[in-house]
Design an enzyme around this catalytic site. Structure first.
Site, PDB file in Angstrom:
ATOM      1  N   SER A  14      73.478 -11.117 -28.880  1.00  0.00           N
ATOM      2  CA  SER A  14      72.466 -10.064 -28.893  1.00  0.00           C
ATOM      3  C   SER A  14      71.121 -10.363 -28.245  1.00  0.00           C
ATOM      4  O   SER A  14      70.380 -11.245 -28.664  1.00  0.00           O
ATOM      5  CB  SER A  14      72.210  -9.632 -30.334  1.00  0.00           C
ATOM      6  OG  SER A  14      71.067  -8.807 -30.418  1.00  0.00           O
ATOM      7  N   SER A  16      68.820  -7.966 -28.278  1.00  0.00           N
ATOM      8  CA  SER A  16      67.876  -7.227 -29.126  1.00  0.00           C
ATOM      9  C   SER A  16      67.293  -8.084 -30.242  1.00  0.00           C
ATOM     10  O   SER A  16      66.087  -8.058 -30.502  1.00  0.00           O
ATOM     11  CB  SER A  16      68.555  -5.992 -29.722  1.00  0.00           C
ATOM     12  OG  SER A  16      68.981  -5.115 -28.713  1.00  0.00           O
ATOM     13  N   LYS A  64      78.370   3.583 -28.974  1.00  0.00           N
ATOM     14  CA  LYS A  64      77.320   4.520 -28.544  1.00  0.00           C
ATOM     15  C   LYS A  64      77.763   5.978 -28.605  1.00  0.00           C
ATOM     16  O   LYS A  64      76.931   6.861 -28.856  1.00  0.00           O
ATOM     17  CB  LYS A  64      76.845   4.168 -27.129  1.00  0.00           C
ATOM     18  CG  LYS A  64      76.099   2.853 -27.053  1.00  0.00           C
ATOM     19  CD  LYS A  64      75.569   2.577 -25.651  1.00  0.00           C
ATOM     20  CE  LYS A  64      74.860   1.230 -25.599  1.00  0.00           C
ATOM     21  NZ  LYS A  64      74.233   0.983 -24.290  1.00  0.00           N
ATOM     22  N   ASN A  85      71.830   5.120 -28.418  1.00  0.00           N
ATOM     23  CA  ASN A  85      71.596   3.682 -28.560  1.00  0.00           C
ATOM     24  C   ASN A  85      70.387   3.367 -29.441  1.00  0.00           C
ATOM     25  O   ASN A  85      70.043   2.207 -29.639  1.00  0.00           O
ATOM     26  CB  ASN A  85      71.450   3.006 -27.189  1.00  0.00           C
ATOM     27  CG  ASN A  85      70.125   3.284 -26.535  1.00  0.00           C
ATOM     28  OD1 ASN A  85      69.766   4.454 -26.328  1.00  0.00           O
ATOM     29  ND2 ASN A  85      69.363   2.252 -26.197  1.00  0.00           N
ATOM     30  N   ALA A 127      77.201   3.823 -21.902  1.00  0.00           N
ATOM     31  CA  ALA A 127      76.116   3.436 -20.992  1.00  0.00           C
ATOM     32  C   ALA A 127      76.215   4.198 -19.675  1.00  0.00           C
ATOM     33  O   ALA A 127      75.200   4.590 -19.092  1.00  0.00           O
ATOM     34  CB  ALA A 127      76.147   1.933 -20.739  1.00  0.00           C
ATOM     35  N   LEU A 202      74.551  -3.651 -15.024  1.00  0.00           N
ATOM     36  CA  LEU A 202      73.918  -3.524 -16.330  1.00  0.00           C
ATOM     37  C   LEU A 202      73.996  -4.826 -17.137  1.00  0.00           C
ATOM     38  O   LEU A 202      73.280  -4.997 -18.120  1.00  0.00           O
ATOM     39  CB  LEU A 202      74.552  -2.380 -17.129  1.00  0.00           C
ATOM     40  CG  LEU A 202      73.858  -1.018 -17.028  1.00  0.00           C
ATOM     41  CD1 LEU A 202      73.725  -0.552 -15.588  1.00  0.00           C
ATOM     42  CD2 LEU A 202      74.583   0.035 -17.850  1.00  0.00           C
ATOM     43  N   TYR A 204      73.261  -8.629 -18.129  1.00  0.00           N
ATOM     44  CA  TYR A 204      72.085  -9.495 -17.950  1.00  0.00           C
ATOM     45  C   TYR A 204      72.419 -10.974 -18.163  1.00  0.00           C
ATOM     46  O   TYR A 204      71.607 -11.838 -17.852  1.00  0.00           O
ATOM     47  CB  TYR A 204      70.972  -9.076 -18.914  1.00  0.00           C
ATOM     48  CG  TYR A 204      71.276  -9.364 -20.369  1.00  0.00           C
ATOM     49  CD1 TYR A 204      70.843 -10.541 -20.974  1.00  0.00           C
ATOM     50  CD2 TYR A 204      72.010  -8.470 -21.130  1.00  0.00           C
ATOM     51  CE1 TYR A 204      71.131 -10.808 -22.292  1.00  0.00           C
ATOM     52  CE2 TYR A 204      72.307  -8.731 -22.448  1.00  0.00           C
ATOM     53  CZ  TYR A 204      71.860  -9.902 -23.028  1.00  0.00           C
ATOM     54  OH  TYR A 204      72.164 -10.157 -24.337  1.00  0.00           O
ATOM     55  N   GLY A 225      70.691  -6.220 -15.409  1.00  0.00           N
ATOM     56  CA  GLY A 225      70.261  -5.272 -16.427  1.00  0.00           C
ATOM     57  C   GLY A 225      69.131  -5.730 -17.316  1.00  0.00           C
ATOM     58  O   GLY A 225      68.792  -5.037 -18.282  1.00  0.00           O
TER      59      GLY A 225
END
Length: 242
Positions: A14, A16, A64, A85, A127, A202, A204, A225
């Site tokens: 993650s 985030s 999503k 999201n 996405a 997208l 990363y 991304g």
């Protein structure tokens, strides 16, 4: 205590959690914390929603789209896209938003040129729908590419020289090439790429995928991304506090 979190499947990597933990620390938000909710089935979201002190959520692959029926309402943008999201919790109501479209659009804008009028979107997941929505708002026509013929998407085998020449922007919305499977890549005819092309991945991690490397060899501009993730995360923060 205010708890935020990410809902997804196999999300130990993650972005985030790391991003928001750093944000909380830098802003001395000692009563804020961020947690991964790694669920194997979307129906488990019912239990996540009962978590004490839950103040907001992000949603990632593969939920999503699947999460939409579990929400009380959708923001107009999320409704138009059909994918969520970000979830804002307001008076015990769970409201879905989409910040992916904002993150993608704002990260792409600096690269756009007049020649970019058509785009190929590789993949048809949540996405990809946010990407298609953003492109429409930017006046760029998009076509999905998929391994199946769902949603009138082109099959990878149908990508001819003419199609590649006419679509100067190609966005990878599939997980192909994500760490640790860094030797994988979308099966497009890279030999038809030229310097006017933009390849947007997208993904990363890694920062440069094989998709990007193959584009660079043909002189194409490439972008990963990461900036999209940062922008969508900041938009999430804004949504939670609006």
């Amino acid at each position: 205590m205010k708890l935020f979190g990410l809902v997804g499947k196999n999300i130990g990597y993650s972005f985030s959690k790391t991003y928001f933990a750093k944000k909380f620390k830098e802003n001395q938000l000692n009563n804020y914390t961020y947690q991964n909710f790694d669920i194997t089935d979307i129906d488990a979201i019912r239990q996540v929603f009962k978590t004490k002190n839950l103040s907001g959520l992000n949603v990632t692959i593969p939920y999503k789209e699947q999460i939409v029926p579990y929400l009380d309402d959708l923001d107009p943008t999320a409704k138009a896209i059909g994918a969520v999201n970000v979830i804002k919790i307001d008076n015990n109501k769970f409201i879905g938003y989409n910040s992916d479209c904002y993150g993608f659009s704002e990260s792409l804008k600096p690269l756009l040129q007049p020649a970019i009028t058509k785009a190929l979107i590789l993949g048809t997941g949540g996405a990809s729908k946010a990407v298609a929505y953003a492109l429409q708002n930017l006046g760029i026509t998009s076509t999905y590419v998929s391994r199946s013929n769902e949603n009138d998407a082109l099959h990878y085998d149908a990508l001819t020289l003419k199609i590649i020449e006419n679509h100067k922007l190609i966005i990878n919305c599939t997980p192909l090439g994500t760490h640790p499977n860094v030797d994988r890549f979308p099966n497009i005819p890279y030999e038809y790429l030229e310097s006017q092309h933009i390849l947007y991945d997208l993904i990363y991690n890694p920062s440069e995928t094989l998709f990007m490397k193959k584009g660079k060899k043909r002189g194409a501009t490439v972008i990963n991304g990461y900036q999209m993730l940062v922008l969508q995360a900041e938009k999430s923060w804004e949504i939670w506090h609006s």
